[in-house]
Design a protein around this motif. Structure first.
Motif, PDB file in Angstrom:
ATOM      1  N   LEU A 219      -2.936  57.988  39.927  1.00 33.38           N
ATOM      2  CA  LEU A 219      -2.153  59.188  40.246  1.00 33.38           C
ATOM      3  C   LEU A 219      -0.782  58.882  40.838  1.00 33.38           C
ATOM      4  CD1 LEU A 219      -4.827  61.445  42.023  1.00 33.38           C
ATOM      5  CD2 LEU A 219      -4.518  61.023  39.590  1.00 33.38           C
ATOM      6  N   GLY A 220      -0.596  57.676  41.350  1.00 32.79           N
ATOM      7  CA  GLY A 220       0.676  57.331  41.994  1.00 32.79           C
ATOM      8  C   GLY A 220       0.763  57.702  43.462  1.00 32.79           C
ATOM      9  N   THR A 221      -0.268  58.329  44.005  1.00 31.75           N
ATOM     10  CA  THR A 221      -0.250  58.714  45.425  1.00 31.75           C
ATOM     11  C   THR A 221       0.053  57.515  46.323  1.00 31.75           C
ATOM     12  OG1 THR A 221      -2.069  60.220  44.901  1.00 31.75           O
ATOM     13  CG2 THR A 221      -1.598  59.823  47.260  1.00 31.75           C
ATOM     14  N   VAL A 222       1.011  57.679  47.239  1.00 33.28           N
ATOM     15  CA  VAL A 222       1.236  56.675  48.278  1.00 33.28           C
ATOM     16  C   VAL A 222       0.453  57.144  49.502  1.00 33.28           C
ATOM     17  CG1 VAL A 222       2.934  55.449  49.694  1.00 33.28           C
ATOM     18  CG2 VAL A 222       3.569  56.228  47.393  1.00 33.28           C
ATOM     19  N   THR A 223      -0.509  56.355  49.926  1.00 27.86           N
ATOM     20  CA  THR A 223      -1.381  56.788  51.026  1.00 27.86           C
ATOM     21  C   THR A 223      -0.712  56.471  52.374  1.00 27.86           C
ATOM     22  OG1 THR A 223      -2.529  54.671  51.058  1.00 27.86           O
ATOM     23  CG2 THR A 223      -3.470  56.403  49.657  1.00 27.86           C
ATOM     24  N   PRO A 224      -1.079  57.214  53.422  1.00 26.83           N
ATOM     25  CA  PRO A 224      -0.499  56.949  54.750  1.00 26.83           C
ATOM     26  C   PRO A 224      -1.188  55.762  55.419  1.00 26.83           C
ATOM     27  CG  PRO A 224      -1.926  58.881  54.837  1.00 26.83           C
ATOM     28  CD  PRO A 224      -1.952  58.407  53.422  1.00 26.83           C
ATOM     29  N   VAL A 225      -0.892  54.569  54.931  1.00 23.81           N
ATOM     30  CA  VAL A 225      -1.624  53.368  55.347  1.00 23.81           C
ATOM     31  C   VAL A 225      -1.487  53.100  56.843  1.00 23.81           C
ATOM     32  CG1 VAL A 225      -1.690  50.851  55.165  1.00 23.81           C
ATOM     33  CG2 VAL A 225      -1.576  52.234  53.099  1.00 23.81           C
ATOM     34  N   ALA A 226      -0.263  53.185  57.373  1.00 19.53           N
ATOM     35  CA  ALA A 226      -0.057  52.829  58.784  1.00 19.53           C
ATOM     36  C   ALA A 226      -0.882  53.744  59.689  1.00 19.53           C
ATOM     37  CB  ALA A 226       1.419  52.909  59.136  1.00 19.53           C
ATOM     38  N   GLU A 227      -0.856  55.032  59.376  1.00 14.47           N
ATOM     39  CA  GLU A 227      -1.599  56.002  60.170  1.00 14.47           C
ATOM     40  C   GLU A 227      -3.110  55.766  60.042  1.00 14.47           C
ATOM     41  OE1 GLU A 227      -0.304  59.947  59.263  1.00 14.47           O
ATOM     42  OE2 GLU A 227      -1.632  60.877  60.753  1.00 14.47           O
ATOM     43  N   MET A 228      -3.550  55.481  58.826  1.00  9.71           N
ATOM     44  CA  MET A 228      -4.983  55.265  58.602  1.00  9.71           C
ATOM     45  C   MET A 228      -5.454  53.972  59.260  1.00  9.71           C
ATOM     46  SD  MET A 228      -5.422  56.799  54.758  1.00  9.71           S
ATOM     47  CE  MET A 228      -7.209  56.596  54.626  1.00  9.71           C
TER      48      MET A 228
END
Ligand code: PMP
Length: 412
Positions: A178-187
């Motif tokens: 889908l191309g979604t950039v996930t909120p890695v730092a927050e997660m």
């Protein structure tokens, strides 16, 4: 704009001058693999012409050259990810092997019955199957964080799932479907509050955006060289040094030991402990050249250029009758997944291919997320730094023609 000249960039990639079916190649299958600039191709030839040896620095001149080249490439990976030291970088075959290494060398020793591994619905099978197997082996349970209608991770659900039982959160940085950039730092921050480690699948992030493992504060980060303009068969695993140093070997044999008697072996420190046998030296060096290439342009510059392309692509695709975009998260990179009413994804892929336009039509090794949207397959154009507005227009023109031809058939 930004001093980024796509015409100049395109000249660096010899394959972009290829003709297919008598047409100019339009490569929109970058999420599957990317093409290689001449500098990478040349660097690999140079290695075999002038430096080829196994890597044992002290042995002789060529050994010193190949060791310098190989270790130089490790330094470039560290710089590319903003790791604090090259010792935090293990060369692996690719993302898949990097994840399997962590599952075997860390997971099997840190997971017990009723512990939890948390993944998201967005994961590629490579970041799903190894954890399913590990859960079966250890009695741990797999928890899956759902996504919203746009394909973004639901942080509220993630917060509910997280507990002290969670030992590992394994999530993709950018979804290949889908191309979604996930909120890695927050997660990662949320995971650490519960004492869980965090592994990030960076396969689809590294060609598109600036990655900083220290800013993300992830424990593991993995990527494949071939998705970032480097060779196949090489990739990297980053891990925090205190974790890597305490990890058990993955494979064992030569190169990873400090001393061996018939009864026991003492292992090398990281990263050598995880690089048993003769590695893919030439391609590691090629990967170093690929990272030099993108770092010279600047990942922020690439990101800005691609975002303009992506926004344009979404806008144009939305003008096609019956087309449904899958994955519309605000934070998004590279991927334009869609389906069109009345056409199979295969038909659409074929129509594009006839015009020299390469896209992927299928499940993209991410079946759960497509099923989440009620689909088994999408058409997935995916962009990289050498794509252009004209190429998007060419794709959209083919789709318009296809959908119009269907309408005339229906009316006649
Ligand atoms: N994760 C993601 C998000 C991917 O896109 C891919 C490649 N399609 C992989 C993992 C696996 O990468 P590789 O096949 O290079 O090991």
């Amino acid at each position: 704009t930004d001093g980024f000249e796509v015409t100049l960039v395109r000249r660096d990639f010899p394959i972009l001058a290829e003709k297919v079916n008598g047409k100019n190649l339009i490569w929109l299958d970058n999420a599957a693999t990317t093409h290689k600039p001449q500098s990478v191709i040349d660097r690999i030839s140079y290695f075999y012409a002038h430096e080829n040896s196994n890597v044992h620095r002290g042995a002789h001149t060529l050994a010193a050259r190949s060791t310098d080249a190989y270790e130089g490439a490790r330094k470039k990976v560290a710089q590319f990810l903003n790791a604090s030291s090259p010792q935090e970088i293990v060369f692996v075959r690719g993302t898949t092997e990097g994840i399997n290494l962590v599952a075997h060398s860390w997971g099997r020793y840190h997971l017990q019955k009723d512990d939890e591994i948390v993944i998201t619905w967005l994961e590629h099978h490579a970041n799903m199957v190894p954890w399913q197997i590990l859960c079966r082996e250890t009695g741990a349970n797999l928890r899956v964080v759902p996504v919203d209608e746009t394909g973004q991770v639901r942080l509220d659900e993630y917060a509910r799932i997280l507990s002290p039982k969670a030992k590992l959160v394994a999530l993709t940085h950018v979804s290949n479907a889908l191309g979604t950039v996930t909120p890695v730092a927050e997660m990662a921050f949320m995971a650490h509050r519960h004492g869980a480690k965090v592994l990030v699948d960076g396969a689809q992030a590294v060609p598109h955006l600036k990655v900083d493992v220290q800013a993300l504060d992830c424990d593991f980060y993995v990527f494949s060289g071939h998705k970032v303009f480097g060779p196949t068969g090489i990739g990297a695993l980053y891990a925090k040094p205190e974790i890597l140093d305490a990890m058990h070997p993955y494979q064992s044999g030569g190169n990873m030991i400090a001393d061996v008697t018939l009864e026991r072996s003492l292992y090398q420190p990281a990263p050598q402990r995880f690089e048993a046998g003769t590695g893919n030296i030439a391609d590691a060096v090629g990967l170093g050249a690929a990272l030099d290439y993108v770092m010279a342009i600047g990942m922020e510059t690439i990101d800005r250029y691609e975002h303009r392309l992506l926004a344009y692509g979404m806008e144009m695709l939305r003008t096609i009758n019956g087309l449904r975009l899958i994955g519309t998260a605000k934070e998004k990179a590279s991927v334009l997944s869609f389906v069109i009413d009345g056409f199979t994804t295969e038909e659409i892929g074929q129509a594009l291919s006839q015009e020299g336009i390469a896209v992927r039509a299928g499940h993209h090794c991410a079946q759960p997320i497509l099923r989440r949207f009620g689909l088994e397959s999408t058409v997935r154009p995916s962009l990289a730094l050498y794509n252009t507005i004209d190429e998007i227009d060419a794709m959209v023109a083919v789709l318009k023609k296809l959908t119009l031809s269907q309408r005339t058939t229906r009316w006649s």
